[in-house]
Motif scaffolding. Sequence first.
Motif, PDB file in Angstrom:
ATOM      1  N   SER A   9       0.827  -1.217   0.000  1.00  0.00           N
ATOM      2  CA  SER A   9       0.000   0.000   0.000  1.00  0.00           C
ATOM      3  C   SER A   9       0.858   1.263   0.000  1.00  0.00           C
ATOM      4  O   SER A   9       0.472   2.275  -0.586  1.00  0.00           O
ATOM      5  N   ASN A  10       2.033   1.210   0.651  1.00  0.00           N
ATOM      6  CA  ASN A  10       2.895   2.395   0.644  1.00  0.00           C
ATOM      7  C   ASN A  10       3.420   2.684  -0.757  1.00  0.00           C
ATOM      8  O   ASN A  10       3.461   3.838  -1.192  1.00  0.00           O
ATOM      9  N   THR A  11       3.827   1.642  -1.448  1.00  0.00           N
ATOM     10  CA  THR A  11       4.328   1.824  -2.812  1.00  0.00           C
ATOM     11  C   THR A  11       3.211   2.332  -3.716  1.00  0.00           C
ATOM     12  O   THR A  11       3.419   3.234  -4.537  1.00  0.00           O
ATOM     13  N   LEU A  14       2.609   5.948  -2.992  1.00  0.00           N
ATOM     14  CA  LEU A  14       3.687   6.788  -3.526  1.00  0.00           C
ATOM     15  C   LEU A  14       3.509   6.982  -5.031  1.00  0.00           C
ATOM     16  O   LEU A  14       3.608   8.102  -5.542  1.00  0.00           O
ATOM     17  N   CYS A  59      12.287  12.037   1.445  1.00  0.00           N
ATOM     18  CA  CYS A  59      11.768  11.751   0.107  1.00  0.00           C
ATOM     19  C   CYS A  59      12.734  12.387  -0.897  1.00  0.00           C
ATOM     20  O   CYS A  59      13.040  13.576  -0.785  1.00  0.00           O
ATOM     21  N   PHE A 104       1.514  11.567  -0.592  1.00  0.00           N
ATOM     22  CA  PHE A 104       1.766  10.324   0.149  1.00  0.00           C
ATOM     23  C   PHE A 104       1.351  10.484   1.613  1.00  0.00           C
ATOM     24  O   PHE A 104       0.827   9.542   2.232  1.00  0.00           O
ATOM     25  N   HIS A 107      -2.121   9.312   2.632  1.00  0.00           N
ATOM     26  CA  HIS A 107      -2.222   7.865   2.855  1.00  0.00           C
ATOM     27  C   HIS A 107      -1.622   7.503   4.210  1.00  0.00           C
ATOM     28  O   HIS A 107      -2.204   6.733   4.979  1.00  0.00           O
ATOM     29  N   TRP A 108      -0.474   8.070   4.511  1.00  0.00           N
ATOM     30  CA  TRP A 108       0.263   7.758   5.742  1.00  0.00           C
ATOM     31  C   TRP A 108      -0.556   8.132   6.972  1.00  0.00           C
ATOM     32  O   TRP A 108      -0.654   7.367   7.935  1.00  0.00           O
ATOM     33  N   GLN A 111      -3.471   5.930   7.794  1.00  0.00           N
ATOM     34  CA  GLN A 111      -3.097   4.671   8.449  1.00  0.00           C
ATOM     35  C   GLN A 111      -2.876   4.862   9.950  1.00  0.00           C
ATOM     36  O   GLN A 111      -2.422   3.950  10.634  1.00  0.00           O
ATOM     37  N   ASN A 113      -0.833   7.282  11.257  1.00  0.00           N
ATOM     38  CA  ASN A 113       0.501   7.820  11.521  1.00  0.00           C
ATOM     39  C   ASN A 113       0.474   9.345  11.530  1.00  0.00           C
ATOM     40  O   ASN A 113      -0.525   9.964  11.152  1.00  0.00           O
ATOM     41  N   PHE A 140      11.404   2.616  -0.411  1.00  0.00           N
ATOM     42  CA  PHE A 140      10.382   2.407  -1.445  1.00  0.00           C
ATOM     43  C   PHE A 140      10.850   3.189  -2.666  1.00  0.00           C
ATOM     44  O   PHE A 140      10.994   4.413  -2.612  1.00  0.00           O
TER      45      PHE A 140
END
Lengths: 159, 121
Positions: A9-11, A14, A59, A104, A107-108, A111, A113, A140
């Motif tokens: 999911s992280n990829t 991104l 990043c 990104f 999304h983070w 979750q 975070n 990633f």
Amino acid sequence: MTIHTETDSNTQALLAAVNDVFEQMIGLAPNSASVSAAPELSGDIVGALGFCGSRSGLCVITANDDLARVMCASLLMMEPEELTDPADLSDGFGEVVNMVLGGFKQHWVEQGNTMDMSVPSVSFGHPVTVAAARKQCDLFCLSLAFDAGNLGVTLVFNN
Amino acid sequence: MGHNILIVDDSATMRKIIMRSLRQSGIEAAFSEAGDGVEGLAALEGGKFDLILSDVNMPNMNGLEFVKQVSEKHADAPPIVMITTESSDAVQSALENGAKGYLKKPFKPENVQEVVTPLLG
């Protein structure tokens, strides 16, 4: 160091963030996009943006000069030949890094975070390399091919 | 007749992109810039604006607090917030704080025009 080559999911987040920025604000679509087995931490132009929160990291987006000029000119609504001021190139490329990590981050945070982002820094050279990968980190890595050159996107989470 | 538009964003590059998007859309305006909510409120004290475009994530005073104060003190200047997610929570929070509309980042130039034009009348 752990390089995540699976499409987790992280990829996916991104890649979605990169595609969103390129489609919406730059108007460029890559010819191909893939998860890389190695980070691309060097290029003619390197934009890096650090972050802290649930995890700290960096990043990094790299590109060759031609692609960087096409990207930034489009973003700033200029013609590539009008990009004679290095500050325009630096500002535009830094904003791309900022928007990609910002995408990104959504999304983070969803979750559970937290993430606080620094301001981007941009370096030029032939090539410039960022020493970002520590022994204990999760990487990633994306590689995107455009007509004007290749783009590398690397997200480093320190452990 | 040209409009007066205030753009509040901590990124000078993003302010430049928004101004160029509006100009490209044929919107004639005099633009003022501010780097955060505090600077934005100071600009409002010194001038009259037909529209405000404000980022949310900014240092010193974030965009939600800024639009809240704008709606309390400068109700004649409708604020639009630029958000990075269209989640219902984010949109609701912006509107509850006084935003008259929102623009999702990243955006295409035509998205800016679509959001801004109805509020300029």
